[in-house]
Design a protein around this motif. Structure first.
Motif, PDB file in Angstrom:
ATOM      1  N   ALA A 171       0.823  -1.207   0.000  1.00 30.32           N
ATOM      2  CA  ALA A 171       0.000   0.000   0.000  1.00 30.32           C
ATOM      3  C   ALA A 171       0.859   1.260   0.000  1.00 30.32           C
ATOM      4  CB  ALA A 171      -0.926  -0.008   1.215  1.00 30.32           C
ATOM      5  N   ARG A 172       1.927   1.261   0.787  1.00 32.14           N
ATOM      6  CA  ARG A 172       2.754   2.475   0.863  1.00 32.14           C
ATOM      7  C   ARG A 172       3.542   2.701  -0.416  1.00 32.14           C
ATOM      8  NH1 ARG A 172       4.106   6.623   0.379  1.00 32.14           N
ATOM      9  NH2 ARG A 172       5.132   8.104   1.796  1.00 32.14           N
ATOM     10  N   LEU A 173       4.048   1.640  -1.027  1.00 31.26           N
ATOM     11  CA  LEU A 173       4.786   1.777  -2.280  1.00 31.26           C
ATOM     12  C   LEU A 173       3.861   2.221  -3.413  1.00 31.26           C
ATOM     13  CD1 LEU A 173       7.023  -1.400  -1.916  1.00 31.26           C
ATOM     14  CD2 LEU A 173       7.842   0.967  -1.881  1.00 31.26           C
ATOM     15  N   GLU A 174       2.661   1.685  -3.431  1.00 33.72           N
ATOM     16  CA  GLU A 174       1.699   2.105  -4.454  1.00 33.72           C
ATOM     17  C   GLU A 174       1.301   3.560  -4.274  1.00 33.72           C
ATOM     18  OE1 GLU A 174      -0.479  -2.136  -5.582  1.00 33.72           O
ATOM     19  OE2 GLU A 174      -1.365  -0.844  -4.032  1.00 33.72           O
ATOM     20  N   ALA A 175       1.193   4.008  -3.028  1.00 30.79           N
ATOM     21  CA  ALA A 175       0.877   5.415  -2.765  1.00 30.79           C
ATOM     22  C   ALA A 175       1.973   6.342  -3.280  1.00 30.79           C
ATOM     23  CB  ALA A 175       0.659   5.634  -1.269  1.00 30.79           C
ATOM     24  N   ALA A 176       3.193   5.809  -3.396  1.00 27.90           N
ATOM     25  CA  ALA A 176       4.308   6.590  -3.935  1.00 27.90           C
ATOM     26  C   ALA A 176       4.403   6.496  -5.450  1.00 27.90           C
ATOM     27  CB  ALA A 176       5.616   6.119  -3.300  1.00 27.90           C
ATOM     28  N   GLY A 177       3.413   5.857  -6.081  1.00 24.10           N
ATOM     29  CA  GLY A 177       3.393   5.756  -7.537  1.00 24.10           C
ATOM     30  C   GLY A 177       4.170   4.587  -8.090  1.00 24.10           C
ATOM     31  N   LEU A 178       4.561   3.661  -7.245  1.00 24.34           N
ATOM     32  CA  LEU A 178       5.326   2.498  -7.689  1.00 24.34           C
ATOM     33  C   LEU A 178       4.395   1.312  -7.935  1.00 24.34           C
ATOM     34  CD1 LEU A 178       8.296   2.927  -5.185  1.00 24.34           C
ATOM     35  CD2 LEU A 178       8.304   3.452  -7.641  1.00 24.34           C
ATOM     36  N   ALA A 179       4.946   0.246  -8.515  1.00 27.15           N
ATOM     37  CA  ALA A 179       4.142  -0.927  -8.879  1.00 27.15           C
ATOM     38  C   ALA A 179       4.754  -2.193  -8.286  1.00 27.15           C
ATOM     39  CB  ALA A 179       4.044  -1.043 -10.402  1.00 27.15           C
ATOM     40  N   PRO A 180       4.659  -2.366  -6.953  1.00 25.09           N
ATOM     41  CA  PRO A 180       5.222  -3.570  -6.329  1.00 25.09           C
ATOM     42  C   PRO A 180       4.459  -4.818  -6.738  1.00 25.09           C
ATOM     43  CG  PRO A 180       3.890  -2.354  -4.762  1.00 25.09           C
ATOM     44  CD  PRO A 180       3.982  -1.494  -5.983  1.00 25.09           C
ATOM     45  N   LYS A 181       5.188  -5.950  -6.772  1.00 26.45           N
ATOM     46  CA  LYS A 181       4.584  -7.225  -7.132  1.00 26.45           C
ATOM     47  C   LYS A 181       4.727  -8.187  -5.956  1.00 26.45           C
ATOM     48  CE  LYS A 181       5.951  -6.661 -11.987  1.00 26.45           C
ATOM     49  NZ  LYS A 181       6.787  -7.208 -13.089  1.00 26.45           N
ATOM     50  N   VAL A 182       3.616  -8.772  -5.547  1.00 30.00           N
ATOM     51  CA  VAL A 182       3.659  -9.773  -4.481  1.00 30.00           C
ATOM     52  C   VAL A 182       4.348 -11.024  -5.019  1.00 30.00           C
ATOM     53  CG1 VAL A 182       2.293 -11.196  -2.910  1.00 30.00           C
ATOM     54  CG2 VAL A 182       1.573  -8.852  -3.424  1.00 30.00           C
ATOM     55  N   LEU A 183       5.197 -11.603  -4.215  1.00 29.16           N
ATOM     56  CA  LEU A 183       5.973 -12.763  -4.642  1.00 29.16           C
ATOM     57  C   LEU A 183       5.089 -14.019  -4.712  1.00 29.16           C
ATOM     58  CD1 LEU A 183       9.155 -11.879  -2.599  1.00 29.16           C
ATOM     59  CD2 LEU A 183       8.902 -11.824  -5.087  1.00 29.16           C
ATOM     60  N   PRO A 184       5.544 -15.053  -5.427  1.00 28.55           N
ATOM     61  CA  PRO A 184       4.693 -16.214  -5.703  1.00 28.55           C
ATOM     62  C   PRO A 184       4.094 -16.890  -4.483  1.00 28.55           C
ATOM     63  CG  PRO A 184       6.633 -16.273  -7.107  1.00 28.55           C
ATOM     64  CD  PRO A 184       6.835 -15.130  -6.157  1.00 28.55           C
ATOM     65  N   GLY A 185       4.784 -16.867  -3.348  1.00 29.66           N
ATOM     66  CA  GLY A 185       4.260 -17.522  -2.158  1.00 29.66           C
ATOM     67  C   GLY A 185       3.155 -16.765  -1.458  1.00 29.66           C
ATOM     68  N   GLY A 186       2.841 -15.555  -1.933  1.00 26.85           N
ATOM     69  CA  GLY A 186       1.778 -14.766  -1.326  1.00 26.85           C
ATOM     70  C   GLY A 186       2.253 -13.768  -0.304  1.00 26.85           C
ATOM     71  N   THR A 187       3.512 -13.852   0.110  1.00 28.23           N
ATOM     72  CA  THR A 187       4.090 -12.848   1.004  1.00 28.23           C
ATOM     73  C   THR A 187       5.409 -12.384   0.415  1.00 28.23           C
ATOM     74  OG1 THR A 187       5.310 -14.461   2.361  1.00 28.23           O
ATOM     75  CG2 THR A 187       3.058 -13.930   3.025  1.00 28.23           C
ATOM     76  N   GLY A 188       5.804 -11.170   0.794  1.00 28.75           N
ATOM     77  CA  GLY A 188       7.009 -10.579   0.234  1.00 28.75           C
ATOM     78  C   GLY A 188       6.715  -9.840  -1.060  1.00 28.75           C
ATOM     79  N   LEU A 189       7.617  -8.933  -1.408  1.00 23.55           N
ATOM     80  CA  LEU A 189       7.399  -8.067  -2.562  1.00 23.55           C
ATOM     81  C   LEU A 189       8.684  -7.869  -3.356  1.00 23.55           C
ATOM     82  CD1 LEU A 189       5.454  -5.154  -0.821  1.00 23.55           C
ATOM     83  CD2 LEU A 189       4.472  -6.691  -2.514  1.00 23.55           C
ATOM     84  N   LEU A 190       8.496  -7.561  -4.612  1.00 22.94           N
ATOM     85  CA  LEU A 190       9.568  -7.097  -5.496  1.00 22.94           C
ATOM     86  C   LEU A 190       9.084  -5.784  -6.101  1.00 22.94           C
ATOM     87  CD1 LEU A 190      11.525  -9.159  -8.105  1.00 22.94           C
ATOM     88  CD2 LEU A 190      10.372  -7.075  -8.808  1.00 22.94           C
ATOM     89  N   CYS A 191       9.942  -4.762  -6.119  1.00 17.76           N
ATOM     90  CA  CYS A 191       9.524  -3.456  -6.630  1.00 17.76           C
ATOM     91  C   CYS A 191      10.697  -2.788  -7.334  1.00 17.76           C
ATOM     92  CB  CYS A 191       9.038  -2.566  -5.486  1.00 17.76           C
ATOM     93  SG  CYS A 191       8.383  -0.971  -6.013  1.00 17.76           S
ATOM     94  N   ASP A 192      10.533  -2.502  -8.633  1.00 19.20           N
ATOM     95  CA  ASP A 192      11.568  -1.827  -9.415  1.00 19.20           C
ATOM     96  C   ASP A 192      11.302  -0.327  -9.458  1.00 19.20           C
ATOM     97  OD1 ASP A 192      12.681  -4.268  -9.866  1.00 19.20           O
ATOM     98  OD2 ASP A 192      12.026  -4.440 -11.956  1.00 19.20           O
ATOM     99  N   ILE A 193      12.389   0.438  -9.361  1.00 19.24           N
ATOM    100  CA  ILE A 193      12.304   1.891  -9.395  1.00 19.24           C
ATOM    101  C   ILE A 193      13.212   2.392 -10.509  1.00 19.24           C
ATOM    102  CG2 ILE A 193      12.625   4.033  -8.099  1.00 19.24           C
ATOM    103  CD1 ILE A 193      12.437   2.334  -5.540  1.00 19.24           C
ATOM    104  N   GLY A 194      12.664   3.212 -11.406  1.00 19.41           N
ATOM    105  CA  GLY A 194      13.452   3.748 -12.508  1.00 19.41           C
ATOM    106  C   GLY A 194      13.458   2.807 -13.688  1.00 19.41           C
ATOM    107  N   GLY A 195      13.536   3.378 -14.866  1.00 23.37           N
ATOM    108  CA  GLY A 195      13.487   2.562 -16.070  1.00 23.37           C
ATOM    109  C   GLY A 195      14.817   2.369 -16.742  1.00 23.37           C
TER     110      GLY A 195
END
Length: 406
Positions: free
Chosen positions: A52-76
């Motif tokens: 929720a906090r990363l999305e509020a900052a305009g980012l696009a985090p992805k929940v990891l396959p196990g259902g917990t944990g995240l991966l989030c890329d910043i910058g292109g």
């Protein structure tokens, strides 16, 4: 650490310091995590809060396959050397929180007693700062945030994440671990091994029991278990180079139910720790052989379950240099201490089997505090000024990583 150069503070001007409002927000975020600890692979609330906090900052985090944990890329933008990854572990421990503070754990027998709430908050804070820099065109290369579940669950959640592809496109990786022996505002750093390998060992011994009046007609399993507990470490000490630091330490030994009955079954469990990779790779065969020999000497049948844990974390010189330069640029070389290799295990090592990286020890002790708040203890706590230190370390590393001379 004579392999690393010192950079005077101010010799390079770096953006990315914390505002008062973000500093206060991150302290509040850490306290919220501290009050709601979750065990490995159960970190659903923690994952949701981060997302929720990363999305509020305009980012696009992805929940990891196990259902917990995240991966989030910043910058292109991405250099030919791949992205810099910044990793945090997000799980807690199954122990009670015994502190008397407003943010004490609200979950029985669960506590962030290893500082993972701090690790998580520093990486979140770095992500928020780097996202803002990226919006202003000040982030030279893409950065990946990895919020990893289950560090405390052997062989560690990092191995699962590597298999899931979180290192695809990553060229280097960095992290911190709280250190209650280092003052807040400082880090500890070294080139080469900074933690040790850690495996788990389960041993069962079996044989015909009987009356304690006639031990010569039985397999005296209590004595056999005692000899395994004491003799196996001694045997191993003479079969490996002492500099490898191979150590077997028992945490549980159990056998018998009555004072006049020799039991038919005994159990021991413990850990195997090792300072270097080559000996760690040989350790299962060495430990099996030593246990079998001692058990056979006492006419006991042994069954050994050797559970692979984690290899040592070995800091790559170039990435340790990056962390050194980043901290020196922020706070000066006086904020960096040499640190020793510990016998603790850390699954950050699994990432380093695939890409170079380094882990720094993040100081969390209040300067002048003489109390000992050790890791994995129910009264563990931190000086929350360490959060700002971690964020500034990570943001400076991301900016310096793109320097042409690297």
């Amino acid at each position: 650490m004579n392999q690393l150069k010192s950079r005077e503070p101010g010799s390079v001007t770096l953006p990315g310091t914390l505002s008062d409002s973000l500093r206060a927000e991150l302290v509040a975020f850490r306290r919220d995590l501290h009050m709601h600890p979750e065990l490995g692979n159960q970190e659903f609330r923690t994952t949701a809060a981060l997302k929720a906090r990363l999305e509020a900052a305009g980012l696009a985090p992805k929940v990891l396959p196990g259902g917990t944990g995240l991966l989030c890329d910043i910058g292109g933008r991405e250099s030919g050397r791949g992205m810099l990854a910044i990793r945090a572990d997000i799980d807690a421990l199954p122990i009670p929180d015994v502190k008397t503070v407003a943010y004490r754990s609200t979950v029985a027998n669960r506590a962030h007693a290893c500082g993972h709430d701090v690790h998580t908050t520093t990486v979140l804070g770095a992500g928020l700062v780097l996202a803002e820099l990226d919006r202003h065109g000040l982030l030279p290369n893409a950065v990946r945030l990895i919020f990893q579940p289950a560090e405390e669950v052997l062989p560690g959640g990092a191995a699962d994440l590597v298999e899931a592809g979180v290192l695809d496109g990553v060229g280097r990786i960095i992290a911190v671990h709280c250190d209650p022996r280092v003052d807040a505002g400082k880090i500890g750093l070294r080139v080469g091994p900074i933690t040790s390998a850690c495996d788990r060992l389960e041993v069962t011994l079996d044989g015909p029991g009987g009356h304690t009046a006639r031990p010569h007609l039985t397999t005296d399993l209590v004595t056999a278990a005692a000899r395994v507990a004491t003799d196996v470490p001694a045997v191993l000490a003479r079969r490996v180079d002492a500099r490898s630091g191979l150590s077997v330490t028992w945490g549980r030994i159990e056998s018998g139910h009555a004072p006049n009955v020799i039991p038919q079954h005994a159990e021991l469990s413990g850990t195997v720790r090792c300072l270097d990779l080559p000996t760690w790779r040989d350790a299962p065969d060495l430990v099996h052989a030593a246990i079998d020999e001692v058990a056979t000497l006492h006419r006991a049948k042994s069954t050994v379950t050797y559970v692979r844990g984690v290899p040592p974390v070995v800091n790559a010189p170039a990435i340790a240099e990056l962390l050194h330069e980043a901290m020196a640029a922020r706070r000066g070389p006086h904020a960096i201490e040499d640190t020793e290799q510990s016998l603790g295990g850390e699954d950050f090592s699994w990432y380093l089997e695939h890409v170079p990286g380094a882990m720094a020890r993040l100081g969390v002790r209040t300067p002048g505090d003489t109390r000992v708040r050790d890791l994995h203890a129910g009264d563990f706590d931190v000086d929350e000024r360490c959060i700002e230190t971690g964020v500034e370390l990570f943001t400076a590393a991301a900016l310096l990583d793109a320097a042409p001379e690297r």
